[in-house]
Design a protein around this motif. Sequence first.
Motif, PDB file in Angstrom:
ATOM      1  N   THR A  16       0.542  -0.847   0.078  1.00  0.00           N
ATOM      2  CA  THR A  16       0.344   0.069  -0.027  1.00  0.00           C
ATOM      3  C   THR A  16       0.719   1.317  -0.153  1.00  0.00           C
ATOM      4  N   TYR A  17       0.260   2.705  -0.659  1.00  0.00           N
ATOM      5  CA  TYR A  17       0.975   3.533  -0.079  1.00  0.00           C
ATOM      6  C   TYR A  17       1.723   4.129   1.047  1.00  0.00           C
ATOM      7  N   GLY A  18       0.311   3.092   2.401  1.00  0.00           N
ATOM      8  CA  GLY A  18       1.378   4.073   3.496  1.00  0.00           C
ATOM      9  C   GLY A  18       2.113   3.375   3.418  1.00  0.00           C
ATOM     10  N   ALA A  19       2.061   2.172   3.745  1.00  0.00           N
ATOM     11  CA  ALA A  19       3.658   0.203   3.432  1.00  0.00           C
ATOM     12  C   ALA A  19       4.369   1.439   2.925  1.00  0.00           C
ATOM     13  N   ALA A  20       4.337   1.577   2.211  1.00  0.00           N
ATOM     14  CA  ALA A  20       5.352   2.330   0.939  1.00  0.00           C
ATOM     15  C   ALA A  20       6.202   3.189   1.636  1.00  0.00           C
ATOM     16  N   ALA A  26      11.392   3.144   7.130  1.00  0.00           N
ATOM     17  CA  ALA A  26      12.666   2.007   7.667  1.00  0.00           C
ATOM     18  C   ALA A  26      13.697   2.369   7.232  1.00  0.00           C
ATOM     19  N   ALA A  27      14.487   2.631   6.100  1.00  0.00           N
ATOM     20  CA  ALA A  27      15.259   2.505   5.691  1.00  0.00           C
ATOM     21  C   ALA A  27      16.049   3.819   5.415  1.00  0.00           C
ATOM     22  N   ARG A  28      15.629   4.968   5.289  1.00  0.00           N
ATOM     23  CA  ARG A  28      16.021   5.895   5.547  1.00  0.00           C
ATOM     24  C   ARG A  28      16.170   7.160   6.777  1.00  0.00           C
ATOM     25  N   PRO A  76      12.590   2.176  -2.014  1.00  0.00           N
ATOM     26  CA  PRO A  76      12.856   2.877  -0.851  1.00  0.00           C
ATOM     27  C   PRO A  76      14.141   4.202  -1.440  1.00  0.00           C
ATOM     28  N   ASP A  77      14.541   3.238  -2.549  1.00  0.00           N
ATOM     29  CA  ASP A  77      15.965   3.885  -2.840  1.00  0.00           C
ATOM     30  C   ASP A  77      14.725   5.256  -4.239  1.00  0.00           C
TER      31      ASP A  77
END
Length: 140
Positions: A16-20, A26-28, A76-77
């Motif tokens: 989902t958009y929210g999960a993205a 979380a990554a950055r 995330p990149d």
Amino acid sequence: MNALTKTTDRFIKPITYGAAHARVRAARGRADLHVCADCGRRAQQWSYEGGCEFEQSGSVSFTWGASSQLRWSPDPDMYSARCRRCHSIHDYGRTDMADPGPFDPADVNLEIFDAAMERGDKVRATLAINRIISTTRSTS
């Protein structure tokens, strides 16, 4: 091999958009611990760059009642940190938001340093201090 397998063999499922956006944080980290990719001011939001081979889209409903057709990436990149103004210009071509005027990059990095220290993020705090030092050296 699944169509959503990244070249690094990291499997990316549709999300989902929210999960993205949670994945990007979380990554950055938080966007406000970065400078805006376009203007150099303190960023406020993560902004999808577009063009991801795994791009997803759909109608997204927001907590304040609005909904919109949006695109997002599970990678995330594929996101850059931006201030609200530059995010709006990037996504919608909006130029009607007021230009906040001139700024001192050292002030922006000091804000990022303060926010990082409040969170106990010594790595981002160190990066911000190094940018302040390099900015000060390049202007003197």
